[in-house]
Design a protein around this motif. Structure first.
Motif, PDB file in Angstrom:
ATOM      1  N   UNK A   1       2.783   9.094 -10.552  1.00 44.25           N
ATOM      2  CA  UNK A   1       2.090   9.015 -11.840  1.00 44.25           C
ATOM      3  C   UNK A   1       1.358  10.317 -12.137  1.00 44.25           C
ATOM      4  N   UNK A   2       0.957  11.035 -11.109  1.00 38.20           N
ATOM      5  CA  UNK A   2       0.309  12.329 -11.302  1.00 38.20           C
ATOM      6  C   UNK A   2       1.262  13.360 -11.889  1.00 38.20           C
ATOM      7  N   UNK A   3       2.557  13.167 -11.616  1.00 38.14           N
ATOM      8  CA  UNK A   3       3.535  14.090 -12.175  1.00 38.14           C
ATOM      9  C   UNK A   3       3.699  13.796 -13.658  1.00 38.14           C
ATOM     10  N   UNK A   4       4.020  14.811 -14.410  1.00 38.84           N
ATOM     11  CA  UNK A   4       4.123  14.665 -15.855  1.00 38.84           C
ATOM     12  C   UNK A   4       5.342  13.817 -16.244  1.00 38.84           C
ATOM     13  N   UNK A   5       5.105  12.808 -17.060  1.00 43.85           N
ATOM     14  CA  UNK A   5       6.176  12.045 -17.653  1.00 43.85           C
ATOM     15  C   UNK A   5       6.778  10.951 -16.804  1.00 43.85           C
ATOM     16  N   UNK A   6       6.159  10.559 -15.691  1.00 44.49           N
ATOM     17  CA  UNK A   6       6.755   9.507 -14.860  1.00 44.49           C
ATOM     18  C   UNK A   6       6.331   8.146 -15.366  1.00 44.49           C
ATOM     19  N   UNK A   7       7.329   7.241 -15.480  1.00 41.98           N
ATOM     20  CA  UNK A   7       7.055   5.848 -15.836  1.00 41.98           C
ATOM     21  C   UNK A   7       7.889   4.956 -14.939  1.00 41.98           C
ATOM     22  N   UNK A   8       7.245   4.144 -14.078  1.00 37.68           N
ATOM     23  CA  UNK A   8       8.028   3.269 -13.178  1.00 37.68           C
ATOM     24  C   UNK A   8       8.723   2.158 -13.916  1.00 37.68           C
TER      25      UNK A   8
ATOM     26  N   UNK B   1       0.795  -1.217   0.000  1.00 34.71           N
ATOM     27  CA  UNK B   1       0.000   0.000   0.000  1.00 34.71           C
ATOM     28  C   UNK B   1       0.835   1.278   0.000  1.00 34.71           C
ATOM     29  N   UNK B   2       1.859   1.439   0.852  1.00 35.97           N
ATOM     30  CA  UNK B   2       2.620   2.688   0.798  1.00 35.97           C
ATOM     31  C   UNK B   2       3.319   2.885  -0.548  1.00 35.97           C
ATOM     32  N   UNK B   3       3.872   1.829  -1.130  1.00 35.65           N
ATOM     33  CA  UNK B   3       4.532   1.945  -2.421  1.00 35.65           C
ATOM     34  C   UNK B   3       3.505   2.284  -3.500  1.00 35.65           C
ATOM     35  N   UNK B   4       2.342   1.662  -3.438  1.00 32.24           N
ATOM     36  CA  UNK B   4       1.303   1.952  -4.420  1.00 32.24           C
ATOM     37  C   UNK B   4       0.867   3.409  -4.329  1.00 32.24           C
ATOM     38  N   UNK B   5       0.766   3.924  -3.113  1.00 32.10           N
ATOM     39  CA  UNK B   5       0.402   5.327  -2.948  1.00 32.10           C
ATOM     40  C   UNK B   5       1.484   6.228  -3.529  1.00 32.10           C
ATOM     41  N   UNK B   6       2.750   5.879  -3.306  1.00 31.94           N
ATOM     42  CA  UNK B   6       3.848   6.647  -3.880  1.00 31.94           C
ATOM     43  C   UNK B   6       3.795   6.593  -5.399  1.00 31.94           C
ATOM     44  N   UNK B   7       3.501   5.426  -5.952  1.00 36.69           N
ATOM     45  CA  UNK B   7       3.403   5.313  -7.402  1.00 36.69           C
ATOM     46  C   UNK B   7       2.263   6.155  -7.949  1.00 36.69           C
TER      47      UNK B   7
END
Length: 100
Positions: A93-100, A83-89
């Motif tokens: 993802x809300x930031x422009x151009x992020x791809x994990x 859950x904490x990692x998913x929240x961070x992701x």
């Protein structure tokens, strides 16, 4: 011009020009110092990817141990570890151009 006039003129110029300039100069310095530099962002991105790889490794080790010992349960971790990692992701993802 007398010494008192020069001193008064200097005081007025200092009060209305130099003092605000110094204050505004340091305010802008403080604002720029509080932001992340591109190097800081790159370091945070690298640390994030390292944390994800380490988490994957720990999960793999836990699966292997659980396969050998059915009663194995990781200590100090709940069932909702991701859950904490998913929240961070989600935040990233809300930031422009992020791809994990």
């Amino acid at each position: 011009m007398e010494a008192g006039d020069v001193l008064g003129l200097f005081a007025i110029v200092s009060l209305f020009i130099f003092l605000p300039w110094i204050i505004l100069h340091y305010v802008t310095k403080w604002k720029t110092a509080s932001t992340l530099t591109t190097g800081d962002e790159a370091l945070l991105d690298e640390l994030y990817h390292l944390a994800r790889r380490l988490e994957d490794r720990v999960n793999t080790v836990e699966r292997l141990v659980a396969a050998d010992h059915p009663d194995f349960r990781p200590l100090g971790r709940s069932m909702t570890v991701d859950e904490p990692i998913s929240e961070l992701e989600r935040m990233l993802a809300d930031q422009k151009g992020f791809r994990p």
